[in-house]
Scaffold this motif. Structure first.
Motif: not given
Lengths: 447, 447
Positions: B137-140, B170-171, B178-179, B191-196
């Motif tokens: 269950k321990e996921f990020l 990504v949820v 979602k990804g 550092f400034s990049t968006k996860i999307a």
């Protein structure tokens, strides 16, 4: 799950899309799935391939079987080949070149950049089935004086090219391996932390000449994702990653299972008729020879059989049970060797155990068959003869099931290879010999 | 390489060191190595264990065989047990509890914190051999609106507890998958990049009820390190990591190899005599029954054999070759099923191929043995009888080598199980029947 688009729709969209649309479309697809798509649509193979970005063609070449890799590459111009090769890592390039003849490999090497060419030449010097032969040169190495922030910046530049970014090796000025830090530790630490503070010094590495099966055993034992490969001076030469190990494990077990079953290690269930016959006929002929050997033993005793024909009826039982007991011992010993569980230390104990298993099961099965023989022939001596023959044969079976693979291993031959043939020959020949020989000695009581 | 210190010296230093010294000493040692050390020094087992930090005891418990895990834990007070359990992840705790009886598992669950207890209760509801049964269950998980810098800070807090930090899922707000972003992509981005911007949307996941063997096939096919497990609504439930898959692959292939060899799947080469006998005797008795069946067929033809006793000499050849050809087909089909290479789509083609392999090799081997039979008995009809019997038997052998495992698979029984027994029975019974039956029909030409 993996491919949300219908395959035909995907094919259409790749063929009719602009370069940019295709790039976007394939970004999240796995090269294995695209390779499957290509194989299912042979007519459009080249047309689809030409629409794909270089990095993806490189990935597809890598996923293709070794002997087919160059077939894909050859379809492109030299200039394009250069670009595709540029995208491949050193171990992938080595797999590609390793499967080619001299002429073809010259062509490929010519189209690589100087650094890759040098890496591949070096990697080709290692035996393909050793740690050196399966490692990649693209690993990340840092000095222990760096901070986390400096390391993160180094990773932003170097990680995309590396074989794995999840372990970064700590080395001194002479490339001597000093320790390892995990990317997890790096991202779990403050930016100002020194690498030295999170370095694990007791890093487990493998020497470049270790056999790949032994390397796989180490990965399994420790649950590693990556292991560094070092030379005699502990200089780091490359890294091996778990995904390659998974493939090797599967290869090695398929090899063992096939050899135990009397097949060529490379036969595929979905391969051609010709390949299947080439794989099996040689083994069948070897088996024919050993079966004739067993038959000759029976031939010696034709005189006895002609007087007590029930001996013929009981022959399949003696031979069959010996064969089964031998296969059991053989299977457990071959698998034990493959898993590294049968070692020099416990070999004597295991041998003794096999001997006792043969004796115990032999007595049980021998007793059952003795009673059966007595009832069938209404002759106590007949029962005793077949019972004793059974005990002797099962003892020989478990012994040879242990000894044959162990000897093959000592001779540096794969223990799975030919073991089954030897063991069945021993149990057939000796099984018939014990049974019919004893019957001949006691013939006067059987008639 | 792995343990620079001599084992005895290590033992001394753990036993005599202060807590701090021991902490420092064991930090870089692998729990597997310490477990080996403990097993080799049973008298000092508890004494050494008590000197180790909680997290390391937790790791050692996890590396121990399932049925031995609780034995280690029991040696400690309840308070200490709580601390050790605290250090274990949900899948490790589930393995631990899953191996216990009701009484013991109650004790263990009582000593867990509320969150772990809830996780374990939930994980225990899945079948142990499915994706749900092996996941943790321990996921990020993060939202796609975060920046790299925010994500790195989240990781600095959460990564140490996670099962793996190398893939971050990504949820959306409902935990719907979602990804995925890889840690490598994260550290390779500004550092400034968006996860999307670095999210891979087409993430390959497995449903919670997928069989673990199929999950392993997916890992091998795609070369993944981690896969997310989802429910029907694509909500992420947990993750599976490659190190667990490697263990499963090894278990599953050992199981197949053992079953093909007529052994219990759990027999160990270094196990006890009693376990070996318990593993093998039942199979030997099943084989005895089938051997008696084959013998009865021979028994029917005793009249024929008494008139042409050379038939007895050739019997082992007909039966042996049929058995070998059957084992070959069986091996390739069972392995093909295990690797997912034999599917509904190609089954017909493979069946046809096996039939043709049987026919072709049967003709070759049949011709050889016909010539041999003719020479031995100086009788053409004898040669023809044994040649034709051989062709028929090898045809039946390859057919049954295909059909038996495929039927077992349809019946949801492991194809490796009992296949060998069925196939040998068929080839023995029919082999003797063809050979001795034909001989009886043509008896007048053989005498």
């Amino acid at each position: 799950m993996s491919l949300d688009l219908e395959r035909n729709e995907l094919l259409e969209r790749i063929l009719n899309g602009t370069d940019e649309e295709v790039s976007k479309l394939v970004e999240d697809l796995h090269p294995v799935d695209i390779l499957d798509l290509l194989h299912d649509n042979q007519e459009e193979f080249l047309e689809v391939l030409k629409k794909l970005p270089d990095w993806l063609i490189a990935d597809i070449v890598d996923e293709e079987k070794d002997e087919e890799k160059y077939e894909i590459l050859k379809k492109f111009s030299e200039a394009k080949q250069k670009k595709i090769l540029e995208e491949m890592s050193s171990d992938e390039l080595t797999d590609l070149v390793g499967a080619l003849d001299e002429e073809e490999s010259k062509n490929i090497l010519k189209n690589m950049n100087a650094e890759d060419r040098e890496d591949v030449r070096q990697l080709l010097t290692y035996k393909p089935d050793t740690a050196g032969g399966i490692m990649a040169k693209e690993f990340l190495a840092i000095s222990e004086n760096q901070t986390i922030e400096e390391t993160l910046k180094y990773l932003q530049k170097e990680a995309p090219e590396a074989e794995t970014a999840y372990y970064i090796y700590v080395v001194d000025d002479n490339e001597i391996l000093k320790g390892v830090v995990s990317l997890r530790d790096i991202v779990s630490s403050k930016f100002s932390t020194k690498i030295a503070d999170i370095t694990h010094e007791n890093v487990i590495s493998v020497p470049y000449d270790m056999d790949q099966e032994e390397v796989a055993q180490k990965f399994t034992k420790y649950g590693f994702l990556t292991m560094p490969v070092v030379d005699e001076d502990n200089i780091i030469l490359g890294i091996i990653t778990i995904d390659d190990i998974v493939d090797i494990m599967q290869e090695e077990t398929t090899e063992d299972i096939h050899r135990l079953g009397g097949l060529d290690e490379e036969e595929k269930v979905n391969g051609s008729l010709k390949d299947s016959i080439k794989s099996r006929l040689p083994w069948l002929i070897v088996n024919l020879v050993t079966a004739i050997l067993a038959a000759s033993v029976v031939g010696i005793f034709e005189g006895t059989i002609s007087q007590v024909v029930t001996l013929a009826t009981f022959m399949p039982i003696v031979a069959g049970m010996g064969g089964n007991a031998g296969t059991q011992s053989l299977t457990i010993v071959v698998r034990g060797i493959a898993l590294g569980e049968l070692t020099g230390e416990n070999a004597k104990r295991v041998f003794l155990k096999e001997l006792l298993v043969g004796l115990t099961t032999g007595i049980v099965i021998g007793a059952i068959i003795a009673v059966l023989g007595y009832i069938w022939e209404s002759n106590v001596i007949f029962g005793i003869v077949i019972g004793v023959a059974m005990i002797l044969n099962m003892l020989v079976a478990t012994m040879s099931g242990f000894i044959v693979p162990v000897i093959l291993k000592k001779l540096k031959v794969d223990p799975a290879l030919a073991s089954a043939v030897f063991v069945t020959t021993v149990t057939d020949v000796l099984g018939f010999f014990f049974f019919l020989g004893l019957a001949t000695v006691f013939l006067q009581y059987l008639i």
